[in-house]
Design an enzyme around this catalytic site. Structure first.
Site, PDB file in Angstrom:
ATOM      1  N   LEU A  39       2.169  -3.385   2.965  1.00 16.81           N
ATOM      2  CA  LEU A  39       3.025  -3.578   1.716  1.00 16.81           C
ATOM      3  C   LEU A  39       1.839  -4.117   0.868  1.00 16.81           C
ATOM      4  CD1 LEU A  39       6.295  -5.319   2.719  1.00 16.81           C
ATOM      5  CD2 LEU A  39       6.100  -3.144   1.501  1.00 16.81           C
ATOM      6  N   ASP A  40       1.951  -3.567  -0.300  1.00 17.41           N
ATOM      7  CA  ASP A  40       1.017  -4.125  -1.322  1.00 17.41           C
ATOM      8  C   ASP A  40       1.130  -5.749  -1.663  1.00 17.41           C
ATOM      9  OD1 ASP A  40      -0.252  -1.658  -1.778  1.00 17.41           O
ATOM     10  OD2 ASP A  40       1.509  -0.921  -3.202  1.00 17.41           O
TER      11      ASP A  40
END
Length: 178
Positions: A39-40
């Site tokens: 996940l960024d």
């Protein structure tokens, strides 16, 4: 072993950094587990971690098409045309996406506040939707919503396959398989 983490906003999906930013090591005490996917740093929500390379492969390899569901807050009053475009698939600079399951949603009562908060502009509303993808391109949800004219303000992954957040608060972990 398989564990779920509700990754907070601003946390890097790695265990070390040289610039002092928060990482998974600040929340995960279990040794020898690694994220199955990413996940960024500006995305939140469900991240699965495992010590089993085969399981990580099954969870992340695009050939297995594990559905991933996101709750998305977008800038503007979401149009029916935009939702339909997401359902058909969107043309991105790296090619067309597969069709997505996309539905309008309300802001859920269970949602935690984000720190820092999403910007608020009196003259421009925001909208919420759920979107489920079966592919995993870099920043795909953000690029898809922008392509249909509604940039993402907040992105929270709530489900990967059979695994869901189910009440985990930001920074909390839960063991799914010992």
């Amino acid at each position: 072993m398989l564990m779920a983490l509700n990754k907070p906003f601003g946390v890097l999906c790695q265990f070390t950094t040289h610039d002092g930013r928060p990482t998974l090591a600040d929340f995960v005490r279990q040794k020898d587990v690694y994220p199955a996917g990413r996940l960024d740093h500006d995305s939140e929500g469900l991240l699965l971690l495992t010590d089993d390379g085969g399981l990580a492969h099954r969870l992340t390899d695009p050939r297995h098409k594990q559905p991933k569901t996101y709750l998305v807050q977008v800038d503007g009053a979401l149009s029916d045309e935009a939702v339909q475009a997401l359902r058909r698939g969107v043309a991105l600079n790296d090619g067309p996406t597969l069709p997505a399951q996309a539905e309008r949603a309300g802001e859920p009562a269970w949602l935690w506040p984000r720190d820092p908060p999403v910007r608020f502009r009196k003259s421009i509303p925001t909208s919420w939707l759920t979107i489920t993808l079966r592919e995993g391109r870099n920043r795909q949800v953000r690029r898809m919503t922008a392509a249909v004219g509604f940039p993402t303000l907040r992105l929270i992954r709530v489900r990967i396959g059979d695994h869901a957040l189910d009440g985990l608060m930001p920074g909390q972990t839960r063991t799914l398989l010992p």
